[in-house]
Design a protein around this motif. Structure first.
Motif, short mmCIF file in Angstrom:
data_model
loop_
_atom_site.label_atom_id
_atom_site.label_comp_id
_atom_site.label_asym_id
_atom_site.label_seq_id
_atom_site.Cartn_x
_atom_site.Cartn_y
_atom_site.Cartn_z
N THR A 1 0.84 -1.19 0.00
CA THR A 1 0.00 0.00 0.00
C THR A 1 0.88 1.25 0.00
O THR A 1 2.00 1.24 0.49
CB THR A 1 -0.93 0.03 1.23
OG1 THR A 1 -0.13 0.00 2.39
CG2 THR A 1 -1.90 -1.14 1.22
N SER B 1 1.50 5.12 1.14
CA SER B 1 1.15 6.08 2.19
C SER B 1 0.67 7.36 1.53
O SER B 1 1.43 8.01 0.79
CB SER B 1 2.37 6.37 3.07
OG SER B 1 2.16 7.55 3.83
N MET B 2 -0.58 7.71 1.77
CA MET B 2 -1.12 8.95 1.20
C MET B 2 -0.37 10.16 1.75
O MET B 2 -0.19 11.15 1.06
CB MET B 2 -2.62 9.06 1.48
CG MET B 2 -3.45 8.03 0.73
SD MET B 2 -3.48 8.33 -1.05
CE MET B 2 -4.57 9.75 -1.10
N TYR B 3 0.06 10.06 2.98
CA TYR B 3 0.83 11.15 3.57
C TYR B 3 2.16 11.31 2.82
O TYR B 3 2.52 12.41 2.41
CB TYR B 3 1.08 10.89 5.06
CG TYR B 3 1.85 11.99 5.73
CD1 TYR B 3 1.18 13.07 6.30
CD2 TYR B 3 3.24 11.97 5.79
CE1 TYR B 3 1.87 14.10 6.92
CE2 TYR B 3 3.95 13.00 6.39
CZ TYR B 3 3.26 14.06 6.96
OH TYR B 3 3.96 15.08 7.56
N ALA B 4 2.88 10.20 2.64
CA ALA B 4 4.19 10.25 1.98
C ALA B 4 4.07 10.76 0.54
O ALA B 4 5.00 11.40 0.04
CB ALA B 4 4.84 8.87 1.99
N GLN C 1 0.10 12.70 10.25
CA GLN C 1 0.20 11.67 9.22
C GLN C 1 -0.99 10.72 9.30
O GLN C 1 -1.57 10.35 8.27
CB GLN C 1 1.51 10.89 9.36
CG GLN C 1 1.66 9.81 8.30
CD GLN C 1 3.03 9.17 8.29
OE1 GLN C 1 3.97 9.67 8.89
NE2 GLN C 1 3.15 8.06 7.59
N ALA C 2 -1.39 10.34 10.51
CA ALA C 2 -2.50 9.40 10.68
C ALA C 2 -3.81 9.93 10.13
O ALA C 2 -4.71 9.16 9.78
CB ALA C 2 -2.66 9.05 12.16
N ASP D 1 -3.10 9.39 6.09
CA ASP D 1 -3.01 7.98 5.69
C ASP D 1 -4.38 7.34 5.85
O ASP D 1 -5.11 7.63 6.79
CB ASP D 1 -1.97 7.25 6.54
CG ASP D 1 -0.55 7.46 6.03
OD1 ASP D 1 -0.38 7.87 4.86
OD2 ASP D 1 0.39 7.23 6.81
N GLY D 2 -4.73 6.51 4.89
CA GLY D 2 -6.05 5.88 4.91
C GLY D 2 -7.11 6.69 4.17
O GLY D 2 -8.28 6.31 4.17
N SER D 3 -6.70 7.78 3.53
CA SER D 3 -7.68 8.62 2.83
C SER D 3 -7.88 8.20 1.37
O SER D 3 -8.57 8.90 0.62
CB SER D 3 -7.24 10.09 2.89
OG SER D 3 -6.01 10.27 2.22
N GLU D 4 -7.34 7.07 0.98
CA GLU D 4 -7.44 6.62 -0.41
C GLU D 4 -8.87 6.57 -0.92
O GLU D 4 -9.15 6.89 -2.08
CB GLU D 4 -6.80 5.22 -0.59
CG GLU D 4 -5.33 5.16 -0.34
CD GLU D 4 -4.96 4.93 1.14
OE1 GLU D 4 -3.78 4.65 1.39
OE2 GLU D 4 -5.83 5.04 2.02
N GLN E 1 -7.33 8.81 -3.40
CA GLN E 1 -6.11 8.48 -4.15
C GLN E 1 -6.17 9.03 -5.56
O GLN E 1 -5.19 9.58 -6.06
CB GLN E 1 -5.87 6.98 -4.17
CG GLN E 1 -4.56 6.61 -4.83
CD GLN E 1 -4.21 5.15 -4.69
OE1 GLN E 1 -4.62 4.49 -3.73
NE2 GLN E 1 -3.46 4.62 -5.63
#
Length: 168
Positions: free
Chosen positions: A2, A4-7, A105-106, A109-112, A130
């Motif tokens: 997966t 990382s949306m943050y990265a 970050q949390a 992340d998980g916002s895809e 995403q």
């Protein structure tokens, strides 16, 4: 694996906004050294139907803050768009960097799969997180950063690829 949306967002926007701020610093120094009215550069454009340098910078900053806010699920901060100098533009970038740097970050992340809707005037677009980031926000952001760079380079500011890319 997966992603990382943050990265894929905050560090990319941060790198390029810092680069853009440095480019503006070089443009201001060039204007001072050559005794050029700063407005000649701030209002420069590549073609008459394109936005001037100032607007390119504002739009790039807006895409960074808006994208990160939407991915984090928070309200997009509103800025006045009254910047008229190199110092003003650099301050706008600094404000944007502070905002996106404050987002955990949390929270990104998980916002895809987060539903994201943007609107510009009467037009609105809906995306999943995403798709929004990779196919809309980042290309828009890079277009305006690249155009700002091209305006400066076209006007004789001695910058190159390393200046554009900045520190990573």
């Amino acid at each position: 694996m997966t992603m990382s949306m943050y990265a894929a967002s905050v560090p990319v926007f941060t790198q390029m906004l810092n680069s853009l701020s440095d480019l503006l610093g070089k443009a201001e120094a060039h204007a001072n050294e050559k005794k050029i009215d700063p407005n000649a550069l701030l209002q420069a454009r590549l073609f008459p139907d394109m936005f001037a340098l100032t607007r390119q910078v504002l739009i790039a900053a807006d895409f960074a803050k808006g994208s990160c806010a939407r991915l984090a699920g928070v309200e997009v901060p509103k800025y006045e768009d009254t910047e008229q100098s190199f110092a003003d533009l650099k301050a706008r970038i600094a404000t944007t960097l502070a905002f996106i740097g404050s987002l955990p970050q949390a929270q990104i992340d998980g916002s895809e799969e987060r539903d994201i809707t943007t609107s510009s005037g009467p037009n609105s677009k809906s995306f999943k997180g995403q798709t929004y980031l990779l196919h809309y926000a980042l290309p828009q952001f890079f277009f305006h950063v690249t155009t700002a760079y091209a305006i400066l380079r076209h006007n004789g500011i001695e910058v190159g690829k390393r200046d554009f890319i900045g520190k990573y």
